[in-house]
Design a protein around this motif. Structure first.
Motif, PDB file in Angstrom:
ATOM      1  N   GLU A  59      10.955  -6.708  -4.540  1.00 39.18           N
ATOM      2  CA  GLU A  59      10.848  -7.513  -5.595  1.00 39.18           C
ATOM      3  C   GLU A  59       9.192  -7.721  -5.828  1.00 39.18           C
ATOM      4  OE1 GLU A  59      11.264 -12.174  -5.641  1.00 39.18           O
ATOM      5  OE2 GLU A  59      13.087 -11.293  -5.335  1.00 39.18           O
ATOM      6  N   LYS A  60       8.622  -7.927  -4.715  1.00 36.62           N
ATOM      7  CA  LYS A  60       7.274  -8.376  -4.853  1.00 36.62           C
ATOM      8  C   LYS A  60       6.391  -7.238  -5.062  1.00 36.62           C
ATOM      9  CE  LYS A  60       3.718 -11.163  -2.429  1.00 36.62           C
ATOM     10  NZ  LYS A  60       3.435 -12.091  -1.477  1.00 36.62           N
ATOM     11  N   TYR A  61       6.481  -6.125  -4.280  1.00 37.67           N
ATOM     12  CA  TYR A  61       5.688  -4.877  -4.555  1.00 37.67           C
ATOM     13  C   TYR A  61       6.282  -3.510  -5.452  1.00 37.67           C
ATOM     14  CZ  TYR A  61       3.243  -7.597  -0.854  1.00 37.67           C
ATOM     15  OH  TYR A  61       2.754  -8.526  -0.179  1.00 37.67           O
ATOM     16  N   GLY A  62       7.403  -3.691  -5.429  1.00 34.58           N
ATOM     17  CA  GLY A  62       7.970  -2.599  -6.437  1.00 34.58           C
ATOM     18  C   GLY A  62       8.322  -1.469  -5.457  1.00 34.58           C
ATOM     19  N   VAL A  63       8.482  -1.269  -4.241  1.00 33.70           N
ATOM     20  CA  VAL A  63       8.529  -0.449  -3.420  1.00 33.70           C
ATOM     21  C   VAL A  63      10.049   0.120  -3.276  1.00 33.70           C
ATOM     22  CG1 VAL A  63       6.602  -0.682  -2.015  1.00 33.70           C
ATOM     23  CG2 VAL A  63       8.955  -1.771  -1.213  1.00 33.70           C
ATOM     24  N   THR A  64      10.262   1.293  -3.100  1.00 34.15           N
ATOM     25  CA  THR A  64      11.573   1.631  -2.891  1.00 34.15           C
ATOM     26  C   THR A  64      11.973   1.611  -1.268  1.00 34.15           C
ATOM     27  OG1 THR A  64      11.379   3.688  -4.585  1.00 34.15           O
ATOM     28  CG2 THR A  64      13.190   3.751  -2.867  1.00 34.15           C
ATOM     29  N   THR A  65      13.273   1.038  -1.253  1.00 36.40           N
ATOM     30  CA  THR A  65      13.567   0.688   0.145  1.00 36.40           C
ATOM     31  C   THR A  65      14.480   1.532   0.602  1.00 36.40           C
ATOM     32  OG1 THR A  65      15.036  -1.159  -0.619  1.00 36.40           O
ATOM     33  CG2 THR A  65      12.680  -1.630   0.131  1.00 36.40           C
ATOM     34  N   GLU A  66      14.622   2.261   1.809  1.00 41.65           N
ATOM     35  CA  GLU A  66      15.646   3.043   2.304  1.00 41.65           C
ATOM     36  C   GLU A  66      16.052   2.563   4.011  1.00 41.65           C
ATOM     37  OE1 GLU A  66      14.490   7.291   1.919  1.00 41.65           O
ATOM     38  OE2 GLU A  66      13.637   6.878  -0.006  1.00 41.65           O
ATOM     39  N   VAL A  67      17.139   2.762   4.158  1.00 38.78           N
ATOM     40  CA  VAL A  67      17.502   2.522   5.514  1.00 38.78           C
ATOM     41  C   VAL A  67      18.260   3.531   6.218  1.00 38.78           C
ATOM     42  CG1 VAL A  67      19.332   1.008   6.824  1.00 38.78           C
ATOM     43  CG2 VAL A  67      18.009   0.026   5.132  1.00 38.78           C
ATOM     44  N   TYR A  68      18.015   4.005   7.405  1.00 35.02           N
ATOM     45  CA  TYR A  68      18.781   5.037   7.996  1.00 35.02           C
ATOM     46  C   TYR A  68      19.494   4.112   9.318  1.00 35.02           C
ATOM     47  CZ  TYR A  68      16.114   9.063   6.382  1.00 35.02           C
ATOM     48  OH  TYR A  68      15.838   9.982   5.580  1.00 35.02           O
ATOM     49  N   SER A  69      20.870   4.157   9.356  1.00 31.57           N
ATOM     50  CA  SER A  69      21.575   3.659  10.264  1.00 31.57           C
ATOM     51  C   SER A  69      22.915   4.210  10.449  1.00 31.57           C
ATOM     52  CB  SER A  69      21.849   2.157   9.951  1.00 31.57           C
ATOM     53  OG  SER A  69      22.496   2.079   8.720  1.00 31.57           O
ATOM     54  N   VAL A  70      23.629   3.703  11.600  1.00 32.83           N
ATOM     55  CA  VAL A  70      25.060   4.158  11.743  1.00 32.83           C
ATOM     56  C   VAL A  70      25.909   3.392  11.072  1.00 32.83           C
ATOM     57  CG1 VAL A  70      26.751   4.527  13.375  1.00 32.83           C
ATOM     58  CG2 VAL A  70      24.403   5.089  13.998  1.00 32.83           C
ATOM     59  N   ASP A  95       0.761  -1.322   0.003  1.00 35.33           N
ATOM     60  CA  ASP A  95       0.116  -0.112   0.194  1.00 35.33           C
ATOM     61  C   ASP A  95       0.736   1.339  -0.166  1.00 35.33           C
ATOM     62  OD1 ASP A  95      -2.351  -1.425   0.118  1.00 35.33           O
ATOM     63  OD2 ASP A  95      -1.942  -1.805   2.356  1.00 35.33           O
ATOM     64  N   VAL A  96       2.326   1.093  -0.231  1.00 40.66           N
ATOM     65  CA  VAL A  96       2.843   2.357  -0.171  1.00 40.66           C
ATOM     66  C   VAL A  96       3.920   2.396  -1.144  1.00 40.66           C
ATOM     67  CG1 VAL A  96       2.673   2.554   2.374  1.00 40.66           C
ATOM     68  CG2 VAL A  96       4.693   1.224   1.612  1.00 40.66           C
ATOM     69  N   ASP A  97       4.452   3.563  -1.420  1.00 40.16           N
ATOM     70  CA  ASP A  97       5.724   3.544  -2.467  1.00 40.16           C
ATOM     71  C   ASP A  97       7.107   3.333  -1.896  1.00 40.16           C
ATOM     72  OD1 ASP A  97       3.721   4.449  -4.655  1.00 40.16           O
ATOM     73  OD2 ASP A  97       3.563   6.451  -3.313  1.00 40.16           O
ATOM     74  N   THR A  98       7.165   3.648  -0.677  1.00 44.06           N
ATOM     75  CA  THR A  98       8.543   3.699   0.097  1.00 44.06           C
ATOM     76  C   THR A  98       8.483   2.936   1.573  1.00 44.06           C
ATOM     77  OG1 THR A  98       9.217   5.759  -0.992  1.00 44.06           O
ATOM     78  CG2 THR A  98      10.615   5.156   0.844  1.00 44.06           C
ATOM     79  N   VAL A  99       9.273   2.076   1.815  1.00 44.30           N
ATOM     80  CA  VAL A  99       9.337   1.418   3.052  1.00 44.30           C
ATOM     81  C   VAL A  99      10.935   1.894   3.476  1.00 44.30           C
ATOM     82  CG1 VAL A  99       9.637  -0.737   4.144  1.00 44.30           C
ATOM     83  CG2 VAL A  99       8.056  -0.455   2.480  1.00 44.30           C
ATOM     84  N   ILE A 100      10.623   2.720   4.682  1.00 40.77           N
ATOM     85  CA  ILE A 100      11.995   3.133   5.441  1.00 40.77           C
ATOM     86  C   ILE A 100      12.077   2.366   6.807  1.00 40.77           C
ATOM     87  CG2 ILE A 100      12.977   5.163   6.587  1.00 40.77           C
ATOM     88  CD1 ILE A 100      11.315   6.831   4.502  1.00 40.77           C
ATOM     89  N   LEU A 101      13.268   1.787   6.703  1.00 39.67           N
ATOM     90  CA  LEU A 101      13.769   1.095   7.864  1.00 39.67           C
ATOM     91  C   LEU A 101      14.804   1.751   8.797  1.00 39.67           C
ATOM     92  CD1 LEU A 101      13.530  -1.635   9.789  1.00 39.67           C
ATOM     93  CD2 LEU A 101      15.168  -2.595   8.088  1.00 39.67           C
ATOM     94  N   LEU A 102      14.657   1.911   9.964  1.00 40.08           N
ATOM     95  CA  LEU A 102      15.614   2.359  10.828  1.00 40.08           C
ATOM     96  C   LEU A 102      16.246   1.388  11.513  1.00 40.08           C
ATOM     97  CD1 LEU A 102      13.805   5.012  10.253  1.00 40.08           C
ATOM     98  CD2 LEU A 102      14.998   6.185  12.172  1.00 40.08           C
ATOM     99  N   SER A 103      17.422   0.898  11.228  1.00 35.56           N
ATOM    100  CA  SER A 103      17.988  -0.331  11.882  1.00 35.56           C
ATOM    101  C   SER A 103      19.385  -0.751  11.103  1.00 35.56           C
ATOM    102  CB  SER A 103      17.228  -1.697  11.690  1.00 35.56           C
ATOM    103  OG  SER A 103      17.864  -2.587  12.448  1.00 35.56           O
TER     104      SER A 103
END
Length: 157
Positions: free
Chosen positions: A122-133, A100-108
């Motif tokens: 691959e399955k949903y065509g979302v952009t994936t972003e990660v915030y981390s040290v 249901d979204v365009d972008t998934v953002i994970l902080l880890s």
């Protein structure tokens, strides 16, 4: 308008920013940056429930910003070790939200999430972003994300 889902592994972000920078992450500033990019439709922060005032204040602040705070009990084992792991909960929530979204953002910085990010892209065509040290982030996670945002002084309190 871009729909964004944000998922925060609170323990991971707390300990990595503390250990590397001796500072805390600025969730309010992150929220403002993300709001400028689109609509935040889901924002979950996964934490371990401990009964201390600092923890309660922090959780209240996250809720005030706009996060849904999901808590899991802190389990002290007989051998003295502790357990409090949200990996499965985060994974399920990301899998459910990705359609249901365009972008998934994970902080880890946890490398266990690399397979998850590849799968939802691959399955949903979302952009994936990660915030981390950066210095405490698994290379496999950085490689799996479309964008890796290094947590640096500008995102700290």
């Amino acid at each position: 308008m871009k729909k964004i889902a944000v998922f925060v592994d609170v323990q991971n972000i707390y300990y990595t920013t503390r250990d590397v920078f001796s500072k805390q992450f600025n969730y309010r500033l992150l929220w403002q940056e993300l709001m400028a990019q689109g609509e935040i439709t889901i924002a979950n922060a996964y934490a371990i429930q401990r009964s201390d005032d600092q923890q309660h204040k922090f959780q209240k602040a996250l809720k005030h910003i706009g996060f849904e705070v999901k808590l899991k009990p802190y389990i002290q084992r007989r051998d003295g070790s502790a357990k409090g792991d949200w990996d499965v909960g985060i994974t399920i929530d990301i899998m459910e939200a990705a359609a249901d979204v365009d972008t998934v953002i994970l902080l880890s910085g946890d490398g266990d999430f690399d397979v998850l990010l590849r799968k939802v892209r691959e399955k949903y065509g979302v952009t994936t972003e990660v915030y981390s040290v950066a210095s405490l982030t698994a290379k496999s996670l950085v490689d799996a994300a479309d964008v890796h945002h290094k947590i640096e002084q500008s995102l700290l309190l």
